[in-house]
Design an enzyme around this catalytic site. Sequence first.
Site, PDB file in Angstrom:
ATOM      1  N   HIS A  88       0.830  -1.199   0.000  1.00 13.66           N
ATOM      2  CA  HIS A  88       0.000   0.000   0.000  1.00 13.66           C
ATOM      3  C   HIS A  88       0.872   1.259   0.000  1.00 13.66           C
ATOM      4  O   HIS A  88       1.965   1.269   0.574  1.00 13.66           O
ATOM      5  CB  HIS A  88      -0.960   0.015   1.199  1.00 13.66           C
ATOM      6  CG  HIS A  88      -0.289   0.094   2.540  1.00 13.66           C
ATOM      7  ND1 HIS A  88       0.000   1.291   3.160  1.00 13.66           N
ATOM      8  CD2 HIS A  88       0.130  -0.879   3.387  1.00 13.66           C
ATOM      9  CE1 HIS A  88       0.579   1.056   4.327  1.00 13.66           C
ATOM     10  NE2 HIS A  88       0.671  -0.257   4.489  1.00 13.66           N
ATOM     11  N   ASP A  90      -0.480   4.445   0.883  1.00 12.23           N
ATOM     12  CA  ASP A  90      -0.898   5.435   1.872  1.00 12.23           C
ATOM     13  C   ASP A  90      -0.056   5.255   3.135  1.00 12.23           C
ATOM     14  O   ASP A  90       0.405   4.153   3.448  1.00 12.23           O
ATOM     15  CB  ASP A  90      -2.391   5.302   2.181  1.00 12.23           C
ATOM     16  CG  ASP A  90      -2.801   3.892   2.573  1.00 12.23           C
ATOM     17  OD1 ASP A  90      -2.335   2.930   1.921  1.00 12.23           O
ATOM     18  OD2 ASP A  90      -3.590   3.737   3.525  1.00 12.23           O
ATOM     19  N   ASP A 120       6.530   1.397   6.503  1.00 14.55           N
ATOM     20  CA  ASP A 120       5.096   1.111   6.368  1.00 14.55           C
ATOM     21  C   ASP A 120       4.466   2.035   5.338  1.00 14.55           C
ATOM     22  O   ASP A 120       3.912   3.067   5.690  1.00 14.55           O
ATOM     23  CB  ASP A 120       4.433   1.291   7.730  1.00 14.55           C
ATOM     24  CG  ASP A 120       2.972   0.882   7.736  1.00 14.55           C
ATOM     25  OD1 ASP A 120       2.538   0.181   6.798  1.00 14.55           O
ATOM     26  OD2 ASP A 120       2.255   1.273   8.664  1.00 14.55           O
ATOM     27  N   GLU A 154      -5.053   1.133   3.460  1.00 13.67           N
ATOM     28  CA  GLU A 154      -4.643   0.293   4.579  1.00 13.67           C
ATOM     29  C   GLU A 154      -4.665   1.057   5.897  1.00 13.67           C
ATOM     30  O   GLU A 154      -5.079   0.524   6.925  1.00 13.67           O
ATOM     31  CB  GLU A 154      -3.244  -0.270   4.308  1.00 13.67           C
ATOM     32  CG  GLU A 154      -2.829  -1.414   5.228  1.00 13.67           C
ATOM     33  CD  GLU A 154      -2.182  -0.961   6.522  1.00 13.67           C
ATOM     34  OE1 GLU A 154      -1.997  -1.805   7.407  1.00 13.67           O
ATOM     35  OE2 GLU A 154      -1.858   0.241   6.649  1.00 13.67           O
ATOM     36  N   GLU A 155      -4.242   2.313   5.877  1.00 12.52           N
ATOM     37  CA  GLU A 155      -4.144   3.078   7.118  1.00 12.52           C
ATOM     38  C   GLU A 155      -5.513   3.423   7.695  1.00 12.52           C
ATOM     39  O   GLU A 155      -5.650   3.647   8.902  1.00 12.52           O
ATOM     40  CB  GLU A 155      -3.351   4.368   6.867  1.00 12.52           C
ATOM     41  CG  GLU A 155      -1.899   4.144   6.442  1.00 12.52           C
ATOM     42  CD  GLU A 155      -1.051   3.506   7.530  1.00 12.52           C
ATOM     43  OE1 GLU A 155      -1.491   3.454   8.696  1.00 12.52           O
ATOM     44  OE2 GLU A 155       0.066   3.054   7.202  1.00 12.52           O
ATOM     45  N   ASP A 178       4.996  -5.781   3.862  1.00  7.09           N
ATOM     46  CA  ASP A 178       5.077  -4.980   5.073  1.00  7.09           C
ATOM     47  C   ASP A 178       6.261  -5.446   5.913  1.00  7.09           C
ATOM     48  O   ASP A 178       6.855  -6.493   5.661  1.00  7.09           O
ATOM     49  CB  ASP A 178       3.777  -5.093   5.865  1.00  7.09           C
ATOM     50  CG  ASP A 178       3.282  -3.744   6.344  1.00  7.09           C
ATOM     51  OD1 ASP A 178       4.118  -2.902   6.699  1.00  7.09           O
ATOM     52  OD2 ASP A 178       2.060  -3.532   6.351  1.00  7.09           O
TER      53      ASP A 178
END
Length: 286
Positions: A88, A90, A120, A154-155, A178
């Site tokens: 991801h 974001d 991340d 995702e966040e 990740d």
Amino acid sequence: MTDKQALLQAVDAHQNQLLALLDRLISFETMSPPARNTVAIQRFLDDELTKIGFKTKQEAFYDGDELLSAEKPGTDAANYHSLLLNGHVDVATVDRQSWHTDPFKLVHEGDLLYGRGVSDMKGGISSFVYIFSLLQQLGIDLPGDLRFQSVVGEEAGEAGTKTLLKNGETADFAVVGDTSNLKFQGQGGVVTGWITLKSPHIYHDGNRAAMITTGGGLKAANMIEKMMVVIQALEKLEQYWGITKRYPGFAPGIDTINPAYIEGGVTSGLHSERHEIMDHRAFLPK
């Protein structure tokens, strides 16, 4: 020299290429919240992937956000498995006052790298694209299909990956890049469910004394109080799973039940409007 040896040697020899790509990805301010800010970074990744032979596809997500997927066909896909690499773009919201460096610029301090998303997970995204580029430079073609997904949400718990899966994107194996201390860890998955409590009658709160007093004569229940009983039962089930469930590579107690959301009525008394709790839990095979 085998293809594997050549690739590992190139990984070490061209790290500046990786760091330059990571720096570029970090420069995109894709904080979530507020989100709705990932179109530019997805278009950048699209260009990079197209240059190295991937066929790309964009998927509208929210206004200002896009999902990106890409594929490079294998030389013998009928006889070899496909591999999907997912990440991801974001990143978590930034409190700039708490940073001693610019969070959207890659900074080196000894062996450490600083920047929002280094771990991340723009580090994972840049590593994937870096490997794709090295494979192209070395002329190494994989026999199975190589697939890539750059997702959003995702966040904030928005289902970017789930959207692509619903649209039919599949693979035999998938790796999410990740942070994991360089270890591959299986993912049990997540199940979301609802528990709904209802009453056939609605009573004014003045009737509560008749409901709770011995001999009061009113057989009724407050759904909010009943939900407390349900939550306690879920806690006991969670503890039981922690003791009885095991799976190789997972720590004990990984089966969790997370009461995440309750919705109830808005009247002031004993009522039968809906009181719900979301069961949002990670699970493993029994």
